[in-house]
Design an enzyme around this catalytic site. Structure first.
Site, PDB file in Angstrom:
ATOM      1  N   CYS A  86      17.523  50.638  -1.619  1.00  0.00           N
ATOM      2  CA  CYS A  86      17.718  52.253  -1.512  1.00  0.00           C
ATOM      3  C   CYS A  86      18.974  52.669  -1.661  1.00  0.00           C
ATOM      4  CB  CYS A  86      17.297  52.277   0.090  1.00  0.00           C
ATOM      5  SG  CYS A  86      18.617  51.724   1.106  1.00  0.00           S
ATOM      6  N   LYS A 142       2.449   4.627   1.861  1.00  0.00           N
ATOM      7  CA  LYS A 142       2.477   5.166   3.048  1.00  0.00           C
ATOM      8  C   LYS A 142       2.266   6.412   2.925  1.00  0.00           C
ATOM      9  CE  LYS A 142       6.073   5.142   6.694  1.00  0.00           C
ATOM     10  NZ  LYS A 142       6.132   6.451   6.882  1.00  0.00           N
ATOM     11  N   CYS A 175      14.790  52.868   4.086  1.00  0.00           N
ATOM     12  CA  CYS A 175      14.830  51.936   3.151  1.00  0.00           C
ATOM     13  C   CYS A 175      13.639  51.198   2.776  1.00  0.00           C
ATOM     14  CB  CYS A 175      15.834  50.801   3.629  1.00  0.00           C
ATOM     15  SG  CYS A 175      15.940  49.097   2.348  1.00  0.00           S
ATOM     16  N   TYR A 190      -5.967   1.883   7.248  1.00  0.00           N
ATOM     17  CA  TYR A 190      -4.999   0.597   6.863  1.00  0.00           C
ATOM     18  C   TYR A 190      -5.200  -0.263   7.606  1.00  0.00           C
ATOM     19  CZ  TYR A 190      -1.846   3.492   9.734  1.00  0.00           C
ATOM     20  OH  TYR A 190      -1.266   4.103  10.725  1.00  0.00           O
ATOM     21  N   CYS A 195      21.549  45.968   5.183  1.00  0.00           N
ATOM     22  CA  CYS A 195      21.468  47.475   4.516  1.00  0.00           C
ATOM     23  C   CYS A 195      21.575  48.560   5.754  1.00  0.00           C
ATOM     24  CB  CYS A 195      20.254  47.578   4.056  1.00  0.00           C
ATOM     25  SG  CYS A 195      19.764  49.515   3.687  1.00  0.00           S
ATOM     26  N   GLU A 221       1.138  -0.850  -0.093  1.00  0.00           N
ATOM     27  CA  GLU A 221       0.111   0.066  -0.054  1.00  0.00           C
ATOM     28  C   GLU A 221       0.705   1.069  -0.080  1.00  0.00           C
ATOM     29  OE1 GLU A 221      -1.844  -0.328   3.915  1.00  0.00           O
ATOM     30  OE2 GLU A 221      -3.501  -1.750   3.171  1.00  0.00           O
ATOM     31  N   ASP A 275       1.699  10.252   3.903  1.00  0.00           N
ATOM     32  CA  ASP A 275       2.306  11.142   4.656  1.00  0.00           C
ATOM     33  C   ASP A 275       1.571  12.249   5.537  1.00  0.00           C
ATOM     34  OD1 ASP A 275       4.287  12.133   5.936  1.00  0.00           O
ATOM     35  OD2 ASP A 275       5.290  13.409   4.152  1.00  0.00           O
ATOM     36  N   LYS A 287      11.105   3.437   2.005  1.00  0.00           N
ATOM     37  CA  LYS A 287      11.135   4.777   1.987  1.00  0.00           C
ATOM     38  C   LYS A 287      11.513   5.316   0.827  1.00  0.00           C
ATOM     39  CE  LYS A 287      11.021   7.035   5.762  1.00  0.00           C
ATOM     40  NZ  LYS A 287      10.085   7.924   6.333  1.00  0.00           N
ATOM     41  N   CYS A 347      22.741  48.720  -1.128  1.00  0.00           N
ATOM     42  CA  CYS A 347      21.510  48.056  -0.897  1.00  0.00           C
ATOM     43  C   CYS A 347      20.547  48.005  -2.176  1.00  0.00           C
ATOM     44  CB  CYS A 347      20.400  48.657   0.142  1.00  0.00           C
ATOM     45  SG  CYS A 347      18.713  48.211   0.243  1.00  0.00           S
TER      46      CYS A 347
HETATM   47  S1  IVH Z   1       0.782  -0.091   8.633  1.00  0.00           S
HETATM   48  C1  IVH Z   1       2.574  -1.491  13.054  1.00  0.00           C
HETATM   49  N1  IVH Z   1       0.056   1.125   6.655  1.00  0.00           N
HETATM   50  O1  IVH Z   1       3.473   5.025   8.801  1.00  0.00           O
HETATM   51  C2  IVH Z   1       2.164  -0.304  12.444  1.00  0.00           C
HETATM   52  N2  IVH Z   1       1.317   2.379   8.218  1.00  0.00           N
HETATM   53  O2  IVH Z   1       5.650   3.688  11.204  1.00  0.00           O
HETATM   54  C3  IVH Z   1       1.260  -0.383  11.210  1.00  0.00           C
HETATM   55  N3  IVH Z   1       1.444   4.902   7.651  1.00  0.00           N
HETATM   56  O3  IVH Z   1       2.816   6.610  11.729  1.00  0.00           O
HETATM   57  C4  IVH Z   1       1.345   0.563  10.248  1.00  0.00           C
HETATM   58  N4  IVH Z   1       0.638   4.657   5.630  1.00  0.00           N
HETATM   59  O4  IVH Z   1       0.747   6.019  10.523  1.00  0.00           O
HETATM   60  C5  IVH Z   1       0.552   1.388   7.830  1.00  0.00           C
HETATM   61  N5  IVH Z   1      -0.414   2.055   4.572  1.00  0.00           N
HETATM   62  C6  IVH Z   1      -0.017   2.257   5.668  1.00  0.00           C
HETATM   63  C7  IVH Z   1       0.431   3.335   6.190  1.00  0.00           C
HETATM   64  C8  IVH Z   1       1.006   3.501   7.484  1.00  0.00           C
HETATM   65  C9  IVH Z   1       1.019   5.528   6.588  1.00  0.00           C
HETATM   66  C10 IVH Z   1       2.201   5.472   8.867  1.00  0.00           C
HETATM   67  C11 IVH Z   1       1.596   4.923  10.311  1.00  0.00           C
HETATM   68  C12 IVH Z   1       2.791   5.330  11.131  1.00  0.00           C
HETATM   69  C13 IVH Z   1       3.886   5.053  10.110  1.00  0.00           C
HETATM   70  C14 IVH Z   1       4.668   3.816  10.350  1.00  0.00           C
END
Ligand code: IVH
Length: 682
Positions: A420, A128, A441, A236, A435, A126, A130, A323, A417
């Site tokens: 001015c 991740k 100015c 999730y 300045c 899935e 932010d 990441k 500057c």
């Molecule tokens: S599963 C046991 N799935 O990523 C932790 N986390 O360190 C299970 N996050 O702050 C997390 N998208 O909130 C999972 N598809 C996703 C996610 C997700 C973002 C965040 C989560 C946590 C950090 C994981």
């Protein structure tokens, strides 16, 4: 709703009927919310939807006793809170191990195969997201609590704010007595841009990225502010459920979806090559998505296998986060220009050949100061590597020397500057050139007024940079004190200034007269006098006049005031031209004496952080600086801008820099946000 004879005869009947209609409306509105926010498939017009909502609000207004927590009226945000209650999670919120590339992913996969003693395993992959994690607790189908992660054990109960998140169901679609779900609250990119545009117009500080904006929004004490921010959530994890028996993560997401949540459709595969390709694909295409992601999450799909592997102290063994590397790009510096700030500091800025990076077109990067340019060996015409690492302004990482063709030219820092023409000076031990003309100015005057009107200073709503530029251009003001003498007729001559905005502007200027001494001191823009020092000064002197009379010895005797600050304050008041300005403020009725409430509160000496000084550095995971400072002050502590022997704690977040190093050198306690929140929560 038809009112019958019986209704009229018995108040109860009418109430019963109202109750039935209300239940029907709640269901209907929840249905349309889901069609619109979760399934992206609206069936009725906004007008029709508003009609349903109005009817519901009217019934609830007439029969307040029928109002329940799962009513869609609760989404608009209720009463503001004084503080959030802390909430101990039923199961701790863990975090994920990180993989920084496909090698790490393959290693993870190999370990899983070994530990499970099999030669194949199915994964769900899935995005991740932010944003920030949230735990949602439902009982008998109704949302009971929405809680932030906090330290993973205890979070903050932000239920009132969670209710304003339109794609989190207030009542589940299916019958499940107990459900605990985890997900990520985030702000769509388009909404983030809108909020920042608005903040810029109001002269408020910008959010650095979607995550900070989402974190700032969910931790608002006034849920109405949160409701205006268009937060969304992806769910999730189904942490716990009674009344269903899923066998795989993909069953959980299907069940969550049926219950009314927005979920990500996981990519299911047992082929590690395909999974690596999938992760890399999204690394390249992540900007096509309408929300920010900072990686991919790879989870074992089978729940029995998840359980067999179990958890470490902080992370599950059955999942990993892939990441994405920070995004870099190469482009050419067309020219280097210099900008003059409020204090006269002159900052060099590179104008770049526009490059599309991290979801937006970048055409400028800050070069900080002359030393930075010299250290990196940057020349005009150079190709440079630039990087966007969660900040608004991208940075220059390095010069690509082998792309030089000899046409590059050395940047010569100007000696006057650009706005001015006054000579630039460099103060011993400082990186910046300044300045020398601090009074006339135009750049400093303009920036000074922007500062004066800003939220932390006099907080004049509706007076952002654009309006200030207009006022200066039309000669309606020459300095901030002139704001208090503006006349409505003259304002009406400005572009886009109607009767109503003129009235509003004058009203907020009028209101700003009562901000109090600390705010006025900060608003003056005396060099080195930040918000905190301004507060300290206001506690020690009961008027601007008293501050003016203070000699440097008196000033340095104050804890937070060092010789440099004292000198800067004395310089400010020594300059006779400031007298006229201060007199003008006073004549206009600006409050420049101590109000009783501003003096040091009795009883504060017993507060949790009484006498403690904090320094904030880096980006904290959920709190922004203003919030963290407010929490410290509310607990009787102080914040300071620099680390010294007098510092008690350094609260450090991501990309903390020299302050952290200094704290380590001095052996000062360094804490992270988790610890900080734990301290506050006892
Ligand atoms: S599963 C046991 N799935 O990523 C932790 N986390 O360190 C299970 N996050 O702050 C997390 N998208 O909130 C999972 N598809 C996703 C996610 C997700 C973002 C965040 C989560 C946590 C950090 C994981």
């Amino acid at each position: 709703m038809q009112i019958t004879f019986d209704d009229l005869a018995s108040g109860n009947m009418a109430q019963q009927e109202a109750k039935n209609r209300l239940e029907a409306l709640k269901k209907e509105i929840a249905y349309h919310d889901r069609q619109y926010y979760v399934l992206d498939n609206p069936e009725i017009s906004d007008y029709q939807y508003d009609g349903l909502m109005r009817e519901l609000l009217a019934i609830e207004a007439q029969y307040p006793e029928l109002l329940t927590a799962d009513s869609p009226s609760q989404r608009v945000g209720g009463e503001a809170l004084k503080q959030f209650e802390s909430y101990t999670h039923r199961n701790p919120l863990l975090s994920l191990m990180n993989a920084y590339g496909t090698d790490d992913l393959r290693e993870f996969h190999q370990r899983i195969l070994n530990d499970l003693g099999t030669d194949t395993v199915e994964y769900a992959v899935e995005y991740k997201i932010d944003g920030l994690s949230i735990a949602l607790y439902y009982e008998n189908g109704v949302l009971q609590n929405g809680v932030t992660r906090g330290d993973g054990i205890t979070g903050e109960d932000v239920t009132a704010n969670v209710r304003t998140v339109k794609n989190i169901p207030l009542r589940l679609n299916i019958d499940l007595p107990v459900l605990e779900a985890r997900g990520e609250v985030y702000l769509p990119k388009a909404s983030f841009e809108k909020i920042n545009a608005q903040r810029e117009a109001n002269g408020e500080p910008l959010f650095a990225n979607c995550r900070n904006a989402a974190a700032g929004s969910i931790r608002q004490l006034d849920p109405k502010v949160t409701a205006g921010r268009d937060l969304r959530a992806f769910i999730y994890t189904l942490m716990h459920v009674e009344g269903a028996n899923p066998a795989a993560h993909s069953d959980c997401t299907a069940l969550l979806k049926e219950a009314g949540f927005t979920v990500m459709e996981p990519f299911i595969s047992s082929d590690i090559d395909a999974i690596c390709d999938y992760c890399m694909y999204w690394g390249e295409h992540r900007h096509d998505l309408p929300f920010d992601i900072d990686g991919m999450v790879i989870k074992i799909n089978n729940l029995a296998q998840q359980e067999a592997l179990g958890n470490r102290a902080k992370n599950p063994r059955w999942a990993i986060a892939y990441k994405f590397p920070p995004e870099q790009g190469i482009t050419r510096i067309k020219e280097i220009v210099v900008q003059v700030g409020r204090t006269g500091a002159v900052t060099p800025v590179a104008n770049l050949e526009p490059i599309f990076l991290a979801g937006s077109t970048i055409s400028r990067a800050t070069l900080h100061n002359a030393d930075f340019i010299a250290e990196k060996g940057i020349k005009v015409g150079d190709f440079v590597v630039i990087q966007k690492a969660g900040e608004v302004i991208p940075e220059v990482v390095s010069v690509v020397a082998d792309k030089r063709d000899g046409s590059e030219t050395e940047f010569v820092f100007p000696d006057v500057c650009p706005e001015c023409g006054a000579p630039l000076i460099r103060v011993e031990g400082e990186a910046a050139y300044r300045c020398s003309d601090t009074m006339t100015c135009p750049a400093q005057v303009r920036e000074g007024i922007i500062h004066f009107a800003s939220r932390d200073a006099m907080h004049i709503e509706g007076l952002g940079p654009a309006v200030i530029a207009q006022l200066l251009e039309h000669g309606l003001i020459a300095n901030a004190a002139d704001l208090y003498y503006l006349e409505k007729e003259k304002l009406l001559g400005l572009e886009r200034m109607g009767q109503k905005s003129a009235d509003n502007l004058l009203a907020s200027i009028e209101a700003s007269k009562q901000r109090g001494l600390a705010q006025v001191i900060f608003a003056l823009g005396i060099r080195l006098v930040g918000q905190n020092v301004a507060k300290v000064l206001a506690r020690n002197f009961d008027s601007i006049e008293a501050l003016k009379q203070a000699d440097t010895e008196t000033l340095v005797a104050i804890d937070e005031v060092g010789p440099k600050i004292a000198e800067s304050i004395a310089d400010y008041f020594r300059d006779g031209r400031h007298d006229a300005f201060l007199q003008k403020l006073a004549n206009a009725g600006v409050q420049m004496r101590q109000e009783a409430a501003e003096t040091l509160q009795d009883g504060q000496e017993n507060a949790l952080f009484a006498g403690k000084t904090f320094v904030l550095t880096g980006t904290l995971p959920t709190l922004d600086r203003r919030e963290a400072s407010a929490m410290i002050e509310a607990a009787g502590g102080k914040t300071s801008g620099s680390v010294s022997k007098k510092t008690d704690y350094v609260l450090a977040g991501e990309s903390a820099g020299s302050k952290l190093v200094k704290a380590q050198e001095l052996g000062i306690a360094i804490i992270d946000e988790e610890t900080f929140l734990q301290m506050l929560n006892g």
